[in-house]
Design an enzyme around this catalytic site. Sequence first.
Site, PDB file in Angstrom:
ATOM      1  N   ASP A 138      44.221  44.787  30.923  1.00 51.50           N
ATOM      2  CA  ASP A 138      43.027  43.987  31.230  1.00 51.50           C
ATOM      3  C   ASP A 138      42.108  43.924  30.007  1.00 51.50           C
ATOM      4  O   ASP A 138      40.981  44.423  30.036  1.00 51.50           O
ATOM      5  CB  ASP A 138      42.310  44.635  32.434  1.00 51.50           C
ATOM      6  CG  ASP A 138      41.120  43.817  32.901  1.00 51.50           C
ATOM      7  OD1 ASP A 138      41.039  42.623  32.570  1.00 51.50           O
ATOM      8  OD2 ASP A 138      40.261  44.393  33.599  1.00 51.50           O
ATOM      9  N   GLU A 179      40.628  53.726  27.216  1.00 50.56           N
ATOM     10  CA  GLU A 179      39.381  52.960  27.020  1.00 50.56           C
ATOM     11  C   GLU A 179      38.877  53.349  25.638  1.00 50.56           C
ATOM     12  O   GLU A 179      38.859  54.522  25.289  1.00 50.56           O
ATOM     13  CB  GLU A 179      38.367  53.304  28.126  1.00 50.56           C
ATOM     14  CG  GLU A 179      36.958  52.828  27.900  1.00 50.56           C
ATOM     15  CD  GLU A 179      36.796  51.316  27.704  1.00 50.56           C
ATOM     16  OE1 GLU A 179      37.279  50.530  28.538  1.00 50.56           O
ATOM     17  OE2 GLU A 179      36.177  50.923  26.691  1.00 50.56           O
ATOM     18  N   SER A 192      38.516  48.757  38.210  1.00 47.75           N
ATOM     19  CA  SER A 192      39.930  48.935  38.544  1.00 47.75           C
ATOM     20  C   SER A 192      40.351  50.406  38.654  1.00 47.75           C
ATOM     21  O   SER A 192      41.137  50.746  39.547  1.00 47.75           O
ATOM     22  CB  SER A 192      40.811  48.173  37.545  1.00 47.75           C
ATOM     23  OG  SER A 192      40.410  48.418  36.217  1.00 47.75           O
TER      24      SER A 192
END
Length: 258
Positions: A160, A115, A97
Amino acid sequence: MLSYQHAYHAGNLADVHKHALLASALDHLTRKDKALSYFETHAGRGLYKLDGSEALKTGEAAQGIGRVADWFTPDHPYARARAMVTAEHGPAAYPGSPLIAAALLRGFDTMTLAELHPAEVAALREAMPQRYVQLLQEDGLAMALSRTPPDPRRGMMLIDPSYEVKTDYDRIPDLIAKLHRKWNVGVVMLWYPVLSNNAHSAMAQTLRMRFSDALSHEVRFAPARPGHGMIGSGIFVLNPPFPLQDEATRLSRLYAAL
Ligand code: SAM
């Protein structure tokens, strides 16, 4: 301890669903000549190899983008983003993405990516050397609240999670409600798996009840392996750009015919 690694799943039928809608939303948002703030809470490593050992081990990419690439004509924003990435990294490269977003955003937009996994952060840094990209090794859901409302206010966030922490299903409706109160113009896109044990159902129902104007879209597909729990993919979007419903309807038809 995080064990999920997206490299085993990149380019599968869930990624195709998520990435096609993400690219379509960004294509619409970037038509206006005004800067955007773009966020991802769970960015992954950004760049994957469809011929890498992880992809070959599960075969999910072969059953995914390997099988349905012709759903997307070359001018579709997802196909355009993939073409930009394969031109740079070779035909077996598959964009996560962040690289799809980077391919569609303009130089005056901003990107903030969270992340948590150190190896994924290192790979993401290598895949995205652009100076306007801010990479944060921190909890994505905390980042979602601490960095909003952004400047410029116009923008989008992809949430996500890997749902390794099962409490994510309980936390997310409240998080999205808080986020929407802080940033009521933000386009917020959540991905979730459709599971045979229905672990996702209460979350999806709560979201639909709380946000009746949102776009809620699910597709179904055969599990990647016998007994595998994921039998579909769900996307929930607050403030959906108007044409996104048309793309969702088109994808419904395509997945139903698989
Ligand atoms: N968004 C990526 C894409 O579409 O290419 C895939 C992301 S993958 C589904 C989920 C990622 O979230 C994994 O790389 C995992 O290491 C990371 N992660 C797990 N828990 C996290 C957290 N609390 N905050 C940020 N990242 C997290």
